[in-house]
Design a protein around this motif. Structure first.
Motif, mmCIF file in Angstrom:
data_model
loop_
_atom_site.group_PDB
_atom_site.id
_atom_site.type_symbol
_atom_site.label_atom_id
_atom_site.label_comp_id
_atom_site.label_asym_id
_atom_site.label_seq_id
_atom_site.Cartn_x
_atom_site.Cartn_y
_atom_site.Cartn_z
ATOM 1 N N ILE A 48 2.705 6.912 -0.339
ATOM 2 C CA ILE A 48 3.688 6.357 0.257
ATOM 3 C C ILE A 48 4.121 6.208 1.075
ATOM 4 O O ILE A 48 4.457 4.302 1.119
ATOM 5 N N TYR A 49 3.259 5.943 2.906
ATOM 6 C CA TYR A 49 4.059 5.119 3.348
ATOM 7 C C TYR A 49 2.836 3.780 4.004
ATOM 8 O O TYR A 49 3.721 2.775 4.460
ATOM 9 N N ASP A 50 1.642 4.028 3.297
ATOM 10 C CA ASP A 50 0.838 2.296 2.837
ATOM 11 C C ASP A 50 1.450 1.757 2.436
ATOM 12 O O ASP A 50 1.616 0.243 2.926
ATOM 13 N N GLN A 51 1.554 1.988 1.523
ATOM 14 C CA GLN A 51 2.747 1.170 0.436
ATOM 15 C C GLN A 51 4.187 0.508 0.891
ATOM 16 O O GLN A 51 4.957 -0.573 0.570
ATOM 17 N N VAL A 52 4.510 1.396 2.091
ATOM 18 C CA VAL A 52 6.293 0.984 2.388
ATOM 19 C C VAL A 52 5.963 0.335 3.538
ATOM 20 O O VAL A 52 6.870 -0.793 3.970
ATOM 21 N N VAL A 53 4.775 0.650 4.000
ATOM 22 C CA VAL A 53 4.050 -0.887 5.776
ATOM 23 C C VAL A 53 3.666 -2.309 4.547
ATOM 24 O O VAL A 53 4.670 -2.657 5.416
ATOM 25 N N ALA A 54 4.111 -1.912 4.090
ATOM 26 C CA ALA A 54 2.981 -3.517 3.145
ATOM 27 C C ALA A 54 4.167 -4.232 2.860
ATOM 28 O O ALA A 54 4.553 -5.024 2.737
ATOM 29 N N ALA A 55 5.652 -3.234 2.628
ATOM 30 C CA ALA A 55 6.603 -4.129 1.812
ATOM 31 C C ALA A 55 7.223 -4.408 3.354
ATOM 32 O O ALA A 55 7.820 -5.284 3.106
#
Ligand code: NZQ
Ligand code: ZN
Length: 369
Positions: A48-55
């Motif tokens: 989930i962290y990677d998805q948030v950082v990408a956004a």
């Protein structure tokens, strides 16, 4: 009769398997500096962290990380978070986690820009003051990963002060404390350990019963609550056997939000005694919130049953399918609580405070708290 009320809930919910796709666009409404709040690392392990950082990157934000929010966030962590927000001129606090991260983000939001010398713990969690109208309250957004508290769509913030053996919830009256938006993807809850999942399920149940077991008026809220409880019981039985069942997990997530976004409390007196005892247990033991509620609920409800027969009877019949024919009101009311106990055992919930580390010498302090 329903009491008078004004209802206002400003949180925007983005729900479903694709909910994260909307985050980058949502972030555009806020300034450049984002404080990214998360807990002990589950979001790094489940992606989930990677998805948030990408956004955040897609929205061109400067990110300051604020990790390590513990379950039952502490006053010391709050002081640290408020300093981070102040020093970095934060425009948005993005909480990625469960109730602890979101509650903490709200607490930081109202504390960061307090005048020098004003202690947030004293102001908000001891004196129950509200933020001044001219205080710069930092907006909060959330990505929910643990279901139960309803913090994603309410104004509550619970902070623990271990030094004072106090765990205190402040339900703010100031609408600026609600999260501005909440991203709810039920799949994000799949990696929750079973203990946390069932604790969250009981937290939801408790939020509803705290509001249901009060008053005898004919109330639309009670009918809504009966439906929410039936949905929760049905879905929880599926989710404990099949944690990746999207239908069950999504319904549980939706029930959780409605259980404590203040809608069903409107026009009713509410109780919250189980939560007060549970918080007091939390102040002494740091136990998981939902388990503290599970351990105190049945003895408390059996104790108050004679004073609330009307609601306990309704609970037995409308929620658990009990048949009243040929039974006294008391007998059918007891059956409702027996059915709840059987369900709690099925879920694997904690039923005794001793299992949470409560010892005899703590009892007096817990009762006073
Ligand atoms: O810290 P990480 O590593 O993220 O692990 C967390 C934490 O250990 C883990 N977790 C969360 N999402 C996960 C996950 N693990 C794997 N996969 C995931 N997707 O779960 C653990 C518990 O998280 P936490 O946020 O502490 O749980 P919860 O949502 O139950 O929040 C509890 C706090 O909220 C307060 C409680 O008192 C407690 O302090 N409450 C807040 C309320 C409100 N704002 O209205 C009302 C409630 O009654 C409650 O009092
Ligand atoms: Zn709760």
């Amino acid at each position: 009769m329903l009491g008078n009320f004004t209802y206002h809930n400003p949180t925007k919910l983005i729900f479903g398997q694709d909910a994260m796709d909307a985050l980058a666009a949502e972030l555009e409404a806020y300034g450049p500096n984002v404080q990214l709040v998360y807990g002990g690392g589950s979001i790094k392990r489940n992606g989930i962290y990677d998805q948030v950082v990408a956004a955040l990157a897609a929205a061109g934000k400067n990110v300051v990380e604020d990790a390590g929010v513990m379950p039952n966030p502490t006053v010391e962590k709050l002081y640290e978070g408020a300093r981070i927000a102040r020093e970095n001129h934060v425009d948005l606090i993005l909480a990625v986690g469960g109730g602890s991260c979101i509650d903490y983000a709200k607490a930081v939001a109202v504390s960061a820009n307090l005048p020098e010398g004003v202690d947030p713990w004293q102001k908000y969690w001891v004196d129950f003051d509200e933020p001044a109208v001219d205080l710069d309250v930092i907006p909060v957004g959330s990505v929910l990963t643990m279901v139960g508290t309803g913090s994603e769509m309410n104004c509550g913030s619970v902070i623990t002060n271990h030094g004072a053996k106090m765990k205190v919830g402040h339900v703010f009256a100031d609408a600026r404390v609600f999260p501005r938006f909440a991203v709810l993807n039920p799949e994000f809850t799949y990696t929750l350990p079973r203990y946390q999942m069932v604790a969250g399920i009981f937290d939801i149940m408790s939020h509803i019963t705290e509001q249901y077991f009060s008053g005898e008026d004919d109330s639309t809220s009670d009918y809504l609550m009966e439906g929410l409880m039936r949905s929760l019981i049905h879905s929880s039985r599926i989710a404990v056997k099949d944690p990746k069942n999207y239908e069950a997990r999504s319904n549980i997530m939706w029930v959780a939000t409605w259980a404590l976004n203040t809608l069903i409390a409107q026009g009713k007196a509410t109780d919250w005694m189980v939560h007060m005892i549970g918080q007091s247990v939390g102040g002494y033991t740091n136990a998981t919130h939902g388990m503290t509620l599970a351990a105190v609920s049945l003895p408390y409800y059996r104790h108050i049953l004679p004073y609330g027969l009307h609601q306990f009877k309704k609970f037995a019949i409308n929620v658990w399918g009990g048949r009243p024919e040929g039974k006294t009101d008391e007998a059918i009311a007891q059956e409702g609580l027996d059915a709840m106990e059987a369900w709690m055992k099925e879920m694997g919930l904690v039923l005794h405070l001793a299992e949470l580390g409560v010892t005899q010498d703590m009892v007096e302090g817990i009762a006073k708290g």
